[in-house]
Design an enzyme around this catalytic site. Structure first.
Site, PDB file in Angstrom:
ATOM      1  N   ASN A   9       0.870  -1.175   0.000  1.00  0.00           N
ATOM      2  CA  ASN A   9       0.000   0.000   0.000  1.00  0.00           C
ATOM      3  C   ASN A   9       0.908   1.227   0.000  1.00  0.00           C
ATOM      4  OD1 ASN A   9      -1.859   2.006   0.429  1.00  0.00           O
ATOM      5  ND2 ASN A   9      -2.285   1.457   2.564  1.00  0.00           N
ATOM      6  N   TRP A  10       1.031   1.826  -1.163  1.00  0.00           N
ATOM      7  CA  TRP A  10       1.968   2.958  -1.290  1.00  0.00           C
ATOM      8  C   TRP A  10       1.425   4.232  -0.660  1.00  0.00           C
ATOM      9  CZ3 TRP A  10       4.274   2.979  -6.966  1.00  0.00           C
ATOM     10  CH2 TRP A  10       4.953   1.765  -7.176  1.00  0.00           C
ATOM     11  N   LYS A  11       0.144   4.260  -0.388  1.00  0.00           N
ATOM     12  CA  LYS A  11      -0.494   5.464   0.166  1.00  0.00           C
ATOM     13  C   LYS A  11      -0.193   6.672  -0.741  1.00  0.00           C
ATOM     14  CE  LYS A  11       0.064   3.404   4.665  1.00  0.00           C
ATOM     15  NZ  LYS A  11      -0.044   3.523   6.107  1.00  0.00           N
ATOM     16  N   HIS A  96      -9.488   0.987   4.562  1.00  0.00           N
ATOM     17  CA  HIS A  96      -8.237   1.192   5.300  1.00  0.00           C
ATOM     18  C   HIS A  96      -8.529   2.116   6.491  1.00  0.00           C
ATOM     19  CE1 HIS A  96      -4.173   2.415   6.299  1.00  0.00           C
ATOM     20  NE2 HIS A  96      -3.766   1.333   5.656  1.00  0.00           N
ATOM     21  N   GLU A  98      -6.980   4.526   7.639  1.00  0.00           N
ATOM     22  CA  GLU A  98      -6.776   5.953   7.349  1.00  0.00           C
ATOM     23  C   GLU A  98      -7.999   6.527   6.635  1.00  0.00           C
ATOM     24  OE1 GLU A  98      -3.020   5.498   5.365  1.00  0.00           O
ATOM     25  OE2 GLU A  98      -2.128   4.869   7.272  1.00  0.00           O
ATOM     26  N   GLU A 168      -5.648  -5.370  10.178  1.00  0.00           N
ATOM     27  CA  GLU A 168      -4.624  -4.354  10.442  1.00  0.00           C
ATOM     28  C   GLU A 168      -4.911  -3.671  11.771  1.00  0.00           C
ATOM     29  OE1 GLU A 168      -2.567  -3.073   6.583  1.00  0.00           O
ATOM     30  OE2 GLU A 168      -4.228  -1.703   6.932  1.00  0.00           O
ATOM     31  N   GLY A 174       2.195   1.852  10.715  1.00  0.00           N
ATOM     32  CA  GLY A 174       3.132   2.965  10.608  1.00  0.00           C
ATOM     33  C   GLY A 174       3.809   3.327  11.918  1.00  0.00           C
ATOM     34  N   SER A 214       3.154  -2.578  10.218  1.00  0.00           N
ATOM     35  CA  SER A 214       4.615  -2.569  10.402  1.00  0.00           C
ATOM     36  C   SER A 214       5.271  -3.901  10.035  1.00  0.00           C
ATOM     37  CB  SER A 214       4.993  -2.145  11.829  1.00  0.00           C
ATOM     38  OG  SER A 214       4.555  -0.825  12.077  1.00  0.00           O
ATOM     39  N   GLY A 235       2.694  -1.340   4.261  1.00  0.00           N
ATOM     40  CA  GLY A 235       2.742   0.088   3.963  1.00  0.00           C
ATOM     41  C   GLY A 235       4.164   0.552   3.723  1.00  0.00           C
ATOM     42  N   GLY A 236       4.787   1.084   4.766  1.00  0.00           N
ATOM     43  CA  GLY A 236       6.113   1.703   4.653  1.00  0.00           C
ATOM     44  C   GLY A 236       7.136   0.850   3.924  1.00  0.00           C
TER      45      GLY A 236
HETATM   46  C1  PEP Z   1      -0.884  -0.036   5.909  1.00  0.00           C
HETATM   47  O1  PEP Z   1      -0.953   1.158   5.720  1.00  0.00           O
HETATM   48  O2  PEP Z   1      -1.751  -0.775   5.430  1.00  0.00           O
HETATM   49  C2  PEP Z   1       0.221  -0.535   6.714  1.00  0.00           C
HETATM   50  C3  PEP Z   1       0.148  -1.749   7.172  1.00  0.00           C
HETATM   51  O3  PEP Z   1       1.274   0.324   6.915  1.00  0.00           O
HETATM   52  P1  PEP Z   1       2.682  -0.041   7.623  1.00  0.00           P
HETATM   53  O4  PEP Z   1       3.147  -1.331   7.028  1.00  0.00           O
HETATM   54  O5  PEP Z   1       3.566   1.101   7.312  1.00  0.00           O
HETATM   55  O6  PEP Z   1       2.401  -0.205   9.081  1.00  0.00           O
END
Ligand code: PEP
Length: 251
Positions: A9-11, A96, A98, A168, A174, A214, A235-236
């Site tokens: 997920n590049w956001k 998500h 967010e 999640e 994050g 994470s 994500g990251g």
């Molecule tokens: C996400 O945004 O779906 C996510 C899991 O982010 P991260 O891996 O950065 O925690």
């Protein structure tokens, strides 16, 4: 057997040039290094869906990060399920945390988004999860199960078969905090049994349930080794080709 899927997920990250470079690096590294039958999905900013779709080959496909709940109309700045489908994009992230937190997406809105995605042949990666406060003060397993009930359990068994679940925990997104493999396994097993109670054991067994929060190259192998964890939503660590491909390889 259910599919193993690792999705990035590049956001809201990467310029157009960076996005092309990252996609082609990942596609080449996956082709060279990954032998398992894991499916890889890159959920990219909507602006780049069309371009990046041309680079996605082999086991890598492209996904959207969101769609509007209506098929078309006066919704300035939004993108619709038919638009995404017209680019032959197979996946869309829905719900998500967010989107729930910053854009007010409720279970009711998400039920509508799930419907329009399925009507247009898109496969939702449906996110669910509890906040730290909810984990500390509430029956957080029942709460996450209710997110599925409210947004998904109006679907037929056949429609539900198109859904990928991403558990999640919000406190792990994050933050660098990760659920332990046991915490992830406990929630995934609880979600699978909740799905079985509605749709039966076969549908539940065939449902891919990803873990997100994470995930890194260092912790992926342990998280993915749990029997009910069928991959990850990342994500990251999906923003660096080497890290992301190492996570894919951990499956
Ligand atoms: C996400 O945004 O779906 C996510 C899991 O982010 P991260 O891996 O950065 O925690």
């Amino acid at each position: 057997m259910r599919k193993k899927i690792v999705a990035g997920n590049w956001k809201m990250n990467k310029t157009a040039e960076e996005a092309v470079a990252l996609t082609s690096e990942i596609v080449h590294m996956i082709a060279d290094e990954v032998t398992s039958d894991v499916e890889v999905v890159l959920c990219v900013p909507s602006l780049y869906l069309s371009t990046l779709q041309q680079y996605a080959t082999g086991r890598v496909s492209i996904g959207a990060q969101n769609i509007h709940q209506k098929a078309s109309g006066a919704y300035t700045g939004e993108i619709s399920a038919p638009m995404v489908k017209s680019l032959n994009i197979p996946y869309v992230i829905l719900g998500h945390s967010e989107r729930r937190q910053y854009f007010g997406e409720t279970d009711e809105i998400l039920a509508e988004k799930v419907n329009i995605a399925l009507e247009n042949g898109l496969k939702p990666i449906f996110c669910c999860g509890e906040s730290l406060e909810q984990r500390q003060n509430e029956d957080y397993i029942a709460l996450v199960q209710a997110q599925l009930t409210n947004a998904l359990f109006h679907l037929s068994a056949e429609q539900f078969g198109q859904i990928v679940i991403a558990y999640e925990p919000i406190w792990a997104i994050g933050t660098g905090l990760t659920a332990s493999a046991q915490q992830a396994q406990d929630m995934h097993a609880a979600l699978r049994s909740h799905i079985a109670s509605k749709y039966g054991a076969e549908v539940a067994d065939n449902t891919t349930i990803q873990y997100g929060g994470s995930v890194s190259a260092a912790n992926a192998a342990e998280l993915f080794s749990s029997p009910d964890v069928d991959g990850g939503l990342v994500g990251g660590a999906s923003l660096k080709s080497r890290d992301f491909v190492n996570i894919v390889k951990a499956i």
